[in-house]
Design a protein around this motif. Sequence first.
Motif, short mmCIF file in Angstrom:
data_model
loop_
_atom_site.label_atom_id
_atom_site.label_comp_id
_atom_site.label_asym_id
_atom_site.label_seq_id
_atom_site.Cartn_x
_atom_site.Cartn_y
_atom_site.Cartn_z
N ASP A 1 -7.52 0.30 -1.70
CA ASP A 1 -8.01 -1.03 -2.03
C ASP A 1 -9.22 -0.85 -2.91
O ASP A 1 -10.11 -0.04 -2.60
N ILE B 1 -7.07 -4.64 -6.48
CA ILE B 1 -5.80 -3.91 -6.42
C ILE B 1 -5.62 -3.36 -5.01
O ILE B 1 -6.54 -2.77 -4.43
N HIS B 2 -4.42 -3.56 -4.46
CA HIS B 2 -4.04 -2.97 -3.17
C HIS B 2 -2.70 -2.28 -3.34
O HIS B 2 -1.79 -2.82 -3.97
N ALA C 1 -2.07 -12.75 -5.58
CA ALA C 1 -1.65 -11.37 -5.87
C ALA C 1 -0.21 -11.33 -6.38
O ALA C 1 0.66 -12.01 -5.85
N LYS C 2 0.00 -10.54 -7.42
CA LYS C 2 1.34 -10.35 -7.99
C LYS C 2 1.73 -8.89 -7.85
O LYS C 2 0.88 -8.00 -7.82
N ASP C 3 3.04 -8.64 -7.82
CA ASP C 3 3.56 -7.28 -7.70
C ASP C 3 3.55 -6.59 -9.06
O ASP C 3 3.99 -7.17 -10.06
N LYS D 1 -0.24 -4.57 -5.45
CA LYS D 1 -0.52 -6.00 -5.54
C LYS D 1 -1.84 -6.13 -6.30
O LYS D 1 -2.82 -5.47 -5.94
N ILE D 2 -1.84 -6.96 -7.35
CA ILE D 2 -3.04 -7.10 -8.18
C ILE D 2 -3.34 -8.59 -8.36
O ILE D 2 -2.43 -9.39 -8.58
N LYS D 3 -4.63 -8.92 -8.24
CA LYS D 3 -5.05 -10.30 -8.46
C LYS D 3 -6.43 -10.32 -9.10
O LYS D 3 -7.14 -9.30 -9.14
#
Length: 180
Positions: free
Chosen positions: A176, A144-145, A111-113, A134-136
């Motif tokens: 989420d 997505i969270h 996950a990246k910001d 946070k997306i991965k």
Amino acid sequence: MKRILYLLAMLCTFTGLQAQNKKVTKTGEISFEASVPAFEEVKAKSRNATFVLNTDTGEIASLVLVKSFRFKIALMEEHFNENYIESDRYPKATFKGKIDDFKMSSLTDAAKDYTLRGKLEVHGKTKDVVIPAKIKKVGDDIVIHADFNVTVDDFAIAIPSVVSKKVSKNVAVSFDCTLK
């Protein structure tokens, strides 16, 4: 006849390509909490939120029916719908915006910001919001969270004085979603 078949094949190919730049879910989870310490928990969740992401542009939209939020206590849910959010009058909440610097090719399983910027509409009022997320990428899916805060005053949601000490004006929101 060949020309018609050719046009039909091109249309099908174009339609298929168009569909590839959209990721969607109708089972996203959105929850919120407006609890105050030492009082009953004021918390609800919906597992029926729709999210749509355009993977080419980073544009994102979400819609949730307000009556889909579930509370632990039925009476609290009834008061939420009738007295606070007025869900018969304002049946949905929406978000429309864009993910800053979104590139599908840079997503990984870590996950990246990212930052989502857009307009959140609740209770008939719209507010510009900035949401850290946070997306991965998990396989072909995008996860997505996000956690962010809003205030009831921003959306003209009145809290009756009888319960004003038991319900926070600051509401913690999280969502989420796994977009397919």
